[in-house]
Design a protein around this motif. Structure first.
Motif, short mmCIF file in Angstrom:
data_model
loop_
_atom_site.label_atom_id
_atom_site.label_comp_id
_atom_site.label_asym_id
_atom_site.label_seq_id
_atom_site.Cartn_x
_atom_site.Cartn_y
_atom_site.Cartn_z
N TYR A 159 9.79 30.18 40.69
CA TYR A 159 8.37 30.35 40.38
C TYR A 159 7.86 31.65 40.99
O TYR A 159 8.22 32.01 42.10
CB TYR A 159 7.56 29.19 40.95
CG TYR A 159 7.92 27.85 40.37
CD1 TYR A 159 7.16 27.27 39.35
CD2 TYR A 159 9.02 27.14 40.86
CE1 TYR A 159 7.50 26.04 38.84
CE2 TYR A 159 9.37 25.90 40.33
CZ TYR A 159 8.60 25.35 39.33
OH TYR A 159 8.95 24.13 38.82
N LYS A 195 1.78 33.35 38.02
CA LYS A 195 1.67 33.76 36.62
C LYS A 195 2.79 33.12 35.82
O LYS A 195 3.94 33.09 36.26
CB LYS A 195 1.74 35.28 36.51
CG LYS A 195 0.54 36.00 37.09
CD LYS A 195 0.67 37.51 36.93
CE LYS A 195 -0.53 38.24 37.52
NZ LYS A 195 -0.39 39.71 37.41
N GLN A 196 2.46 32.64 34.65
CA GLN A 196 3.44 31.94 33.81
C GLN A 196 4.15 32.90 32.87
O GLN A 196 4.20 32.68 31.66
CB GLN A 196 2.74 30.82 33.04
CG GLN A 196 2.22 29.71 33.93
CD GLN A 196 3.35 29.01 34.69
OE1 GLN A 196 4.26 28.46 34.08
NE2 GLN A 196 3.30 29.05 36.01
N ALA A 249 7.26 34.21 28.09
CA ALA A 249 6.65 33.05 28.73
C ALA A 249 7.68 32.35 29.61
O ALA A 249 8.88 32.40 29.34
CB ALA A 249 6.11 32.09 27.68
N THR A 250 7.21 31.72 30.67
CA THR A 250 8.10 31.02 31.60
C THR A 250 9.05 30.09 30.85
O THR A 250 8.65 29.34 29.95
CB THR A 250 7.27 30.20 32.60
OG1 THR A 250 6.60 31.10 33.48
CG2 THR A 250 8.16 29.28 33.42
N THR A 253 11.45 26.92 31.12
CA THR A 253 11.68 25.73 31.94
C THR A 253 12.96 25.05 31.47
O THR A 253 13.04 24.57 30.34
CB THR A 253 10.49 24.76 31.84
OG1 THR A 253 9.29 25.44 32.22
CG2 THR A 253 10.69 23.57 32.77
#
Length: 349
Positions: free
Chosen positions: A150, A155-156, A320-321, A323
């Motif tokens: 993270y 910020k994502q 974008a992040t 996951t």
């Protein structure tokens, strides 16, 4: 291995001319350039990193910022697997990796010495304790950067991490489904950036579905090593009403809790259920084999580095992040609460 002198001899030019061709310097005739390139191909000559850097205005080096003490880094299999993912991917791109381990007291100096001087084409950062990574300096430098974990500024964008919240939820849901209600948690450091909070939030959500609130007194904070798992287990299991299960936020702390149980005649899982997080090699070595949450640190490192090269090569401006999934791996350290008293008729300890 062919040298620049071998290329010059075969192409019948000077070493300086070969250097000019490698660095794409003008004022070399097309005919001469062709002879040099053919000689390089015939001899399978690879220019050194400095020459390649001159040619493409690159260093062919990426930085890996790991804000941990060396003792922590080299004893943590999870972090080492992330490093493995970064290094193996960089190698695929014919890049080298330069390791930075900034000290909190000299963070600005490290960034100035290695990042401002143009040593690297981009950096991968690892999540750390609060204050470990200086996002302000990195943004100021404008160097392509991806977080394996993270971002401290939350910020994502441009980050890759596991679904820690789901992992915490799956761990607690598993224990609750077995019938446990008095559950202790061996957490990571309270000042860790986000992963610990996400796992705790997932645990809370699972307990809320069973109409239970997480008791803050049943949360102890370790530092991810085996010794801290032992110490926090001691704190939790010496309570008047000891927990029937422990959720440990990494496998090494779970191993520490297991050692405490063994040393105090608590059978696992008959007297105490244990569940870890990470699924490093350890869970299949300890006895009994550890139930845990599986995540893929090597994949985190690989994915982060692949996206860093996409940024370096201007294929993307940001992303974008990402996951990555986690899953519950049930082994032999979890069972219904107090199974020994149920199945063996012995008194509880």
């Amino acid at each position: 291995m062919a040298t620049i002198y071998d290329v010059a001899r075969l192409a019948k030019v000077s070493k300086t001319t070969v250097s000019k061709v490698v660095s794409n310097t003008p004022y070399v005739s097309e005919e001469t350039k062709k002879r040099v390139l053919e000689a390089m191909e015939q001899l399978q000559y690879s220019p050194n990193l400095a020459a390649r850097g001159l040619k493409g205005k690159r260093t062919y080096v990426i930085g890996l910022i790991v804000p941990y003490h060396a003792e922590h880094l080299f004893h943590d299999p999870f972090i080492l697997d992330i490093v493995l993912g970064v290094e193996s991917t960089a190698s695929d791109y014919d890049y080298s990796v330069l390791l930075f381990m900034p000290k909190p007291t000299d963070k600005r100096g490290v960034y100035d010495r290695f990042l401002r001087t143009g040593y690297v084409d981009g950096v991968v950062t690892l999540e750390s304790h609060a204050g470990g990574i200086d996002d302000t300096i990195l943004d100021e430098l404008g160097i392509p950067r991806v977080s394996a974990g993270y971002r401290e500024d939350l910020k994502q964008i441009n980050s890759v991490h596991s679904n820690d919240r789901l992992g915490g939820y799956l761990a607690l849901a598993h224990l609750l489904e077995l019938g446990h209600r008095n559950i202790g948690i061996i957490s990571g450091p309270a000042n860790f950036v986000v992963a610990v909070d996400e796992r705790l939030q997932g645990a809370r959500e699972a307990m809320a579905e069973w109409g239970i609130q997480l008791d803050p007194a049943l949360i102890g904070y370790g530092d991810f090593n085996v010794g801290s798992g032992y110490q926090v287990a001691q704190q939790l299991l010496e309570r008047e009403q000891r927990p029937s299960a422990l959720f440990c936020m990494n496998d090494r702390m779970a191993a520490g809790a297991m050692y405490y149980a063994h040393n105090h005649d608590l059978l696992i899982p008959a007297d105490l259920s244990l569940i870890g997080f990470d699924d490093i090699a350890l869970p299949t070595i300890v006895e009994p084999p550890l139930t845990t949450i599986h995540q893929s640190p090597t994949e985190i490192g690989k994915t982060a580095t692949q996206h860093l090269f996409a940024l370096i090569n201007a294929e993307i401006e940001s992303f974008a992040t990402i996951t990555l999934p986690v899953e519950l791996v049930v082994r032999q350290t979890t069972a219904a609460p107090y199974a020994r008293s149920i199945h063996m008729g012995s008194s509880l300890k």
